[in-house]
Write a protein that holds these residues in place. Structure first.
Motif, PDB file in Angstrom:
ATOM      1  N   VAL A  28       0.797  -1.175   0.092  1.00 17.45           N
ATOM      2  CA  VAL A  28      -0.019  -0.086   0.076  1.00 17.45           C
ATOM      3  C   VAL A  28       0.794   1.276  -0.035  1.00 17.45           C
ATOM      4  CG1 VAL A  28      -2.062  -1.163   0.950  1.00 17.45           C
ATOM      5  CG2 VAL A  28      -0.018  -0.246   2.607  1.00 17.45           C
ATOM      6  N   VAL A  29       2.021   1.021   0.388  1.00 17.55           N
ATOM      7  CA  VAL A  29       3.230   2.240   0.340  1.00 17.55           C
ATOM      8  C   VAL A  29       3.955   1.943  -0.902  1.00 17.55           C
ATOM      9  CG1 VAL A  29       4.967   3.694   1.366  1.00 17.55           C
ATOM     10  CG2 VAL A  29       2.755   2.717   2.769  1.00 17.55           C
ATOM     11  N   ALA A 255      -3.007   8.378   6.205  1.00 18.25           N
ATOM     12  CA  ALA A 255      -2.001   8.471   5.070  1.00 18.25           C
ATOM     13  C   ALA A 255      -2.204   7.680   3.929  1.00 18.25           C
ATOM     14  CB  ALA A 255      -0.553   7.857   5.661  1.00 18.25           C
ATOM     15  N   LEU A 256      -3.084   6.450   3.947  1.00 19.33           N
ATOM     16  CA  LEU A 256      -3.383   5.697   2.911  1.00 19.33           C
ATOM     17  C   LEU A 256      -4.367   6.381   2.229  1.00 19.33           C
ATOM     18  CD1 LEU A 256      -3.106   3.082   1.455  1.00 19.33           C
ATOM     19  CD2 LEU A 256      -4.984   2.078   3.118  1.00 19.33           C
ATOM     20  N   PHE A 257      -5.307   7.079   2.727  1.00 19.83           N
ATOM     21  CA  PHE A 257      -6.462   7.668   2.020  1.00 19.83           C
ATOM     22  C   PHE A 257      -5.890   8.780   1.263  1.00 19.83           C
ATOM     23  CE2 PHE A 257      -9.718  10.873   1.483  1.00 19.83           C
ATOM     24  CZ  PHE A 257     -10.669  10.124   1.140  1.00 19.83           C
ATOM     25  N   LEU A 258      -4.737   9.634   1.603  1.00 18.32           N
ATOM     26  CA  LEU A 258      -4.123  10.668   0.895  1.00 18.32           C
ATOM     27  C   LEU A 258      -3.458  10.219  -0.424  1.00 18.32           C
ATOM     28  CD1 LEU A 258      -2.960  13.050   3.849  1.00 18.32           C
ATOM     29  CD2 LEU A 258      -4.876  13.196   2.311  1.00 18.32           C
ATOM     30  N   ILE A 259      -2.822   9.106  -0.026  1.00 17.27           N
ATOM     31  CA  ILE A 259      -2.109   8.317  -0.980  1.00 17.27           C
ATOM     32  C   ILE A 259      -2.916   8.029  -2.433  1.00 17.27           C
ATOM     33  CG2 ILE A 259      -0.762   6.255  -1.923  1.00 17.27           C
ATOM     34  CD1 ILE A 259       0.481   6.335   0.885  1.00 17.27           C
ATOM     35  N   GLY A 260      -4.128   7.457  -1.862  1.00 13.03           N
ATOM     36  CA  GLY A 260      -5.243   6.780  -2.850  1.00 13.03           C
ATOM     37  C   GLY A 260      -5.595   7.941  -3.551  1.00 13.03           C
ATOM     38  N   LEU A 261      -6.040   9.152  -2.956  1.00 15.31           N
ATOM     39  CA  LEU A 261      -6.493  10.260  -3.484  1.00 15.31           C
ATOM     40  C   LEU A 261      -5.667  10.876  -4.688  1.00 15.31           C
ATOM     41  CD1 LEU A 261      -8.965  12.049  -3.360  1.00 15.31           C
ATOM     42  CD2 LEU A 261      -7.710  13.487  -1.832  1.00 15.31           C
TER      43      LEU A 261
END
Length: 265
Positions: A28-29, A255-261
């Protein structure tokens, strides 16, 4: 190239901690990071996403082994549950690699972004009600294997270790967080093996592969990430048994939500 190598090493540190602490393979990263790094190396845009996903899966094998050894040493791995799920995952991951190879790189990147945001929301909403194992209701071996095949297919498509799916599934069955994380670490290995082999086979004769690739797996990136992720996964596994998971899950979810966005936009 030195700057790129440092990025790979730093990526391995984050991936290793995630693998051990939350049961996530680090994909995911790793995937979104490689989607940003590979264009800087002038890799063909048509296969950038496939290279990122396949390379992520290759690194998950090392972090999973490291985390498994630590969780097993702490007595947290429940093998009667882990083995049937892993069997289904192995088959699903192999199929998922071919599905991902057939999708355009741009579409695969956007799909990963949507998937990342959905998982982030799920993690944020579930972080306040972690299971304690008192009301555990696990399905039979057949159902566990079937769930594993679905987890493996999705995980291989997006280059993740499966923890973002395995941990919520086992938590929903009432399993304690530490045990769910430990089983998720076990499940990361068949995802990496099945998906990795699938991506190597699917990309073997692709005409645009960069030098240093084995199928869709870019070996220099995989090696750099593994150098730091392997020892850090053991540290993360120990932290998982000492720190409350709630705060960690909320921080990671944000952090994961920002990456996905970012990937979607």
């Amino acid at each position: 190239m030195l700057e790129i190598l440092i990025l790979f090493l730093a990526l391995g540190i984050v991936a290793g901690l995630l693998a051990g602490t939350l049961g996530l393979g680090g994909g995911v990263v790793i995937v979104p990071a490689l989607l940003m790094i590979f264009p800087l190396m002038d890799f063909p845009a048509a296969i950038t996403a496939q290279l990122a996903v396949a390379t992520s899966l290759a690194t998950i094998a090392a972090t999973s082994i490291s985390a498994i050894l630590t969780h097993q040493g702490l007595g947290a791995v429940r093998w009667p549950v882990a083995l049937p799920i892993s069997a289904g995952i192995l088959l699903g991951a192999f199929a998922g690699a071919f599905f991902a190879s057939a999708i355009s790189s741009a579409m695969l990147g956007r799909l990963f972004g949507i998937f990342a945001m959905l998982i982030a929301v799920q993690m944020a909403l579930s972080s306040g009600r972690l299971a304690n194992g008192e009301n555990e209701r696990l399905p039979g071996r057949g159902a566990l294997a079937l769930a594993g095949s679905a987890i493996g297919t999705v995980s291989a498509m997006f280059g993740i270790g499966g923890g973002s799916l395995t941990v919520p599934f086992l938590s929903a069955c009432g399993m304690r967080m530490q045990q769910a994380v430990a089983i998720s670490a076990v499940c990361g290995l068949p995802i990496a093996v099945g998906g990795g082999i699938g991506f190597v086979v699917a990309g073997w004769h692709h005409p645009e592969l960069p030098n240093g690739s084995l199928g869709f797996v870019y070996l220099p990136a995989a090696a750099g990430i593994v150098l730091t992720s392997f020892p850090l996964a053991r540290l993360g596994a120990r932290l998982a048994h000492r720190l409350p998971a709630t705060t960690l899950k909320r921080i990671f979810a944000g952090a994961l939500f920002l990456i996905g966005l970012k990937l979607v936009l």
